[in-house]
Design a protein around this motif. Structure first.
Motif, mmCIF file in Angstrom:
data_model
loop_
_atom_site.group_PDB
_atom_site.id
_atom_site.type_symbol
_atom_site.label_atom_id
_atom_site.label_comp_id
_atom_site.label_asym_id
_atom_site.label_seq_id
_atom_site.Cartn_x
_atom_site.Cartn_y
_atom_site.Cartn_z
ATOM 1 N N HIS A 1 2.789 6.731 5.466
ATOM 2 C CA HIS A 1 4.083 6.142 5.121
ATOM 3 C C HIS A 1 5.056 7.275 4.810
ATOM 4 N N TRP A 2 6.164 7.322 5.530
ATOM 5 C CA TRP A 2 7.114 8.429 5.456
ATOM 6 C C TRP A 2 8.445 7.979 4.878
ATOM 7 N N GLU A 3 9.147 8.934 4.273
ATOM 8 C CA GLU A 3 10.533 8.738 3.842
ATOM 9 C C GLU A 3 11.405 9.715 4.614
ATOM 10 N N LEU B 1 11.899 14.648 6.766
ATOM 11 C CA LEU B 1 10.841 13.640 6.726
ATOM 12 C C LEU B 1 9.768 14.094 5.743
ATOM 13 N N VAL B 2 9.337 13.198 4.860
ATOM 14 C CA VAL B 2 8.306 13.521 3.869
ATOM 15 C C VAL B 2 7.259 12.417 3.880
ATOM 16 N N GLU B 3 5.998 12.797 4.028
ATOM 17 C CA GLU B 3 4.904 11.829 3.985
ATOM 18 C C GLU B 3 4.567 11.560 2.513
ATOM 19 N N ARG B 4 4.489 10.278 2.139
ATOM 20 C CA ARG B 4 4.443 9.926 0.720
ATOM 21 C C ARG B 4 3.159 10.348 0.015
ATOM 22 N N SER B 5 2.021 10.300 0.668
ATOM 23 C CA SER B 5 0.771 10.597 -0.033
ATOM 24 C C SER B 5 0.483 12.090 -0.122
ATOM 25 N N THR B 6 0.898 12.876 0.883
ATOM 26 C CA THR B 6 0.616 14.313 0.897
ATOM 27 C C THR B 6 1.822 15.162 0.534
ATOM 28 N N ARG B 7 3.034 14.555 0.528
ATOM 29 C CA ARG B 7 4.306 15.264 0.345
ATOM 30 C C ARG B 7 4.565 16.265 1.467
ATOM 31 N N GLN C 1 -2.739 6.556 12.632
ATOM 32 C CA GLN C 1 -3.000 6.420 11.197
ATOM 33 C C GLN C 1 -1.932 7.099 10.346
ATOM 34 N N LEU C 2 -1.152 7.977 10.952
ATOM 35 C CA LEU C 2 -0.093 8.665 10.214
ATOM 36 C C LEU C 2 1.289 8.173 10.641
ATOM 37 N N ARG C 3 1.323 7.022 11.302
ATOM 38 C CA ARG C 3 2.599 6.410 11.696
ATOM 39 C C ARG C 3 2.636 4.955 11.232
ATOM 40 N N ARG C 4 2.415 4.757 9.932
ATOM 41 C CA ARG C 4 2.362 3.394 9.403
ATOM 42 C C ARG C 4 3.753 2.832 9.090
ATOM 43 N N SER C 5 4.659 3.672 8.595
ATOM 44 C CA SER C 5 6.015 3.178 8.316
ATOM 45 C C SER C 5 6.947 4.354 8.073
ATOM 46 N N LEU C 6 8.245 4.090 8.223
ATOM 47 C CA LEU C 6 9.293 5.050 7.883
ATOM 48 C C LEU C 6 10.335 4.327 7.043
ATOM 49 N N THR C 7 10.694 4.911 5.894
ATOM 50 C CA THR C 7 11.714 4.341 5.013
ATOM 51 C C THR C 7 12.955 5.210 5.060
ATOM 52 N N TRP C 8 14.112 4.584 5.266
ATOM 53 C CA TRP C 8 15.374 5.317 5.439
ATOM 54 C C TRP C 8 16.464 4.604 4.655
ATOM 55 N N GLU D 1 0.819 -1.211 0.000
ATOM 56 C CA GLU D 1 0.000 0.000 0.000
ATOM 57 C C GLU D 1 0.856 1.265 0.000
ATOM 58 N N ALA D 2 2.097 1.154 0.470
ATOM 59 C CA ALA D 2 2.970 2.329 0.504
ATOM 60 C C ALA D 2 3.495 2.693 -0.877
ATOM 61 N N ASP D 3 3.605 1.706 -1.767
ATOM 62 C CA ASP D 3 4.255 1.932 -3.050
ATOM 63 C C ASP D 3 3.506 2.948 -3.905
#
Length: 335
Positions: free
Chosen positions: A182-184, A200-206, A236-243, A173-175
Motif C-alpha cells: 500500500h503506497w502513498e 511514492l512511499v510504501e507504508r509498511s517499509t517506508r 503483492q506490492l501493488r495493492r493500492s495507491l493513496t493520493w 489492512e492498509a491502515d
C-alpha cells in the motif's frame, strides 16, 4: 477503570514496535491482563487469516463506547469542580483546547480533571450534553450559537471525469501497515508550479521511489510516467495507491487499469491521511529546495537521493532501513 483513547493509541504504537504485553502494561501502569483482554477483545482479524490481526485504537475506542450503557452523565456534568474550572476559563475567553491542555498542567495526577477539547465543545453544543451554561458559547472566538458543520467531501463538485474512490473505502489492512504493497503519493512542486517530482512511499517499509517528470506534470504525462514506475513491481506490492485530489491525478482510472492498482483519494485538506508521504516530502526538501526549477535534476540524481533515504536506519522499523525491508519482501515474492 476503563482504558482511555490515548492509552489505546499507545498500545497500538507499541504493538507495531513489537513490545510485549507486559512491557506495555508497565508503561501505562495497568495490569497485563487488562492490556491482553483489550487486545483480544478489540483486535481485527484479517479476512481469511485466522492468525493475522491488527489493532486499531480508534476502532477499539468506538467499540468500547458502544458497549457502555447509555445514557449516562458526561464527565463534565458529573464533576462540579471540573465544570466550574472550565466555565471560569471560558468566561476569560480561553479556547477549549487551551483549557484542556491547562487542566493537564494544573492537575497532572488527577485523571478526573482531564478532558479533551472536543468534550468541552460537546458540553456546550450537543443536545443532551449541554452541561455548561449555554451563553458561554459567546465567549468562544467564533461566538456561534451552533457549530458550523464541515462540508462533506460527498457534497463537493466532481473533480475528475472518472469517479474517485475515497480513502474511507481503502482496505482496513492498509491502515495499520500490516500488509505490504500500500503506497502513498504526492508531488513536490518547483518554482511557479512549473516543475515537479513525483514521490511514492510504501507504508509498511517506508521505501521511497521518485518519479522523474522532465516535461512537467500535466495529467496525461504524469499518468504515463507513474504507470511506468509502478507496473514493474510484483502484484503483492501493488495493492493500492493513496493520493490527494490534485489535478495531476485526472488520469487515475487509466493508471489503475494500466498498473493494475486501485487509487484511493484523501479527503480535502487532510495531509495527515498520507502521513508517511508528507514526512518524506519534508526530507526531500533538503535535496530539492522550494522555489527552484526541479526539472534540472536528472533521473540519476533522483535515484541517488531515493537510495540515500532508503539507506537510513529508521526507529519505526526497529532500526532496519527501508531498503532492507523492501529487499526482504522482494526476496519473499520470488520464492
Amino acid at each position: 477503570m476503563h482504558l482511555r483513547e490515548d492509552e489505546r493509541i499507545h498500545i497500538a504504537d507499541r504493538l507495531r514496535e513489537k513490545a510485549s504485553i507486559r512491557t506495555i502494561a508497565a508503561e501505562l501502569g495497568r495490569s497485563p491482563s487488562t492490556i491482553s483482554r483489550e487486545v483480544q477483545r478489540n483486535r481485527t482479524v484479517l479476512h481469511g487469516y485466522n492468525n493475522r490481526w491488527y489493532y486499531r485504537p480508534h476502532a477499539a475506542q468506538r467499540r468500547a463506547d458502544a458497549r457502555r450503557p447509555r445514557p449516562k452523565t458526561g464527565k463534565i456534568g458529573g464533576n462540579p469542580r471540573l465544570r466550574d474550572y472550565i466555565q471560569d476559563r471560558l468566561e476569560r475567553r480561553w479556547s477549549p483546547e487551551q483549557i484542556a491542555n491547562q487542566l493537564r498542567r494544573d492537575f497532572p495526577d488527577d485523571l478526573e480533571m482531564h478532558v479533551v477539547h472536543e468534550t468541552i465543545y460537546q458540553a456546550l453544543y450537543v443536545q443532551g450534553r449541554g452541561v455548561l451554561r449555554r451563553e458561554l458559547v459567546r465567549c468562544l472566538r467564533t461566538g456561534r450559537a451552533r457549530r458550523k458543520p464541515h462540508r462533506q467531501a460527498t457534497s463537493r463538485q466532481k473533480r475528475f471525469a472518472a469517479p474517485m474512490i475515497l480513502i474511507s473505502e481503502r482496505p482496513a489492512e492498509a491502515d495499520d501497515r500490516v500488509v505490504p504493497g500500500h503506497w502513498e503519493g504526492d508531488l513536490i512542486v518547483g518554482a511557479a508550479h512549473k516543475s515537479a517530482i513525483g514521490t511514492l512511499v510504501e507504508r509498511s517499509t517506508r521505501f521511497t521511489m521518485l518519479v522523474h517528470l522532465p516535461d512537467g506534470h500535466r495529467a496525461e504525462q504524469f499518468q504515463r510516467l507513474l504507470t511506468d514506475t509502478m507496473r514493474p513491481l510484483p502484484p503483492q506490492l501493488r495493492r493500492s495507491l493513496t493520493w490527494d485530489q490534485g489535478n495531476e491525478m485526472a488520469g487515475h482510472a487509466a493508471f489503475a487499469l494500466g498498473a493494475d492498482m486501485p487509487v484511493y483519494f484523501c479527503d480535502p485538506a487532510s495531509p495527515w491521511q498520507r502521513g508517511s508521504n508528507e514526512n518524506t516530502n519534508g526530507l526531500l526538501r533538503q535535496y530539492f529546495p522550494k522555489h527552484t526549477d526541479l526539472s534540472r535534476y536528472s533521473r540519476e540524481r533522483l535515484d541517488e537521493v531515493a537510495a540515500e533515504l532508503n539507506g537510513r536506519p529508521r526507529k519505526t522499523l526497529g532500526w532496519d532501513t527501508p531498503a532492507e525491508r523492501m529487499h526482504a519482501l522482494l526476496a519473499t515474492t520470488r520464492q
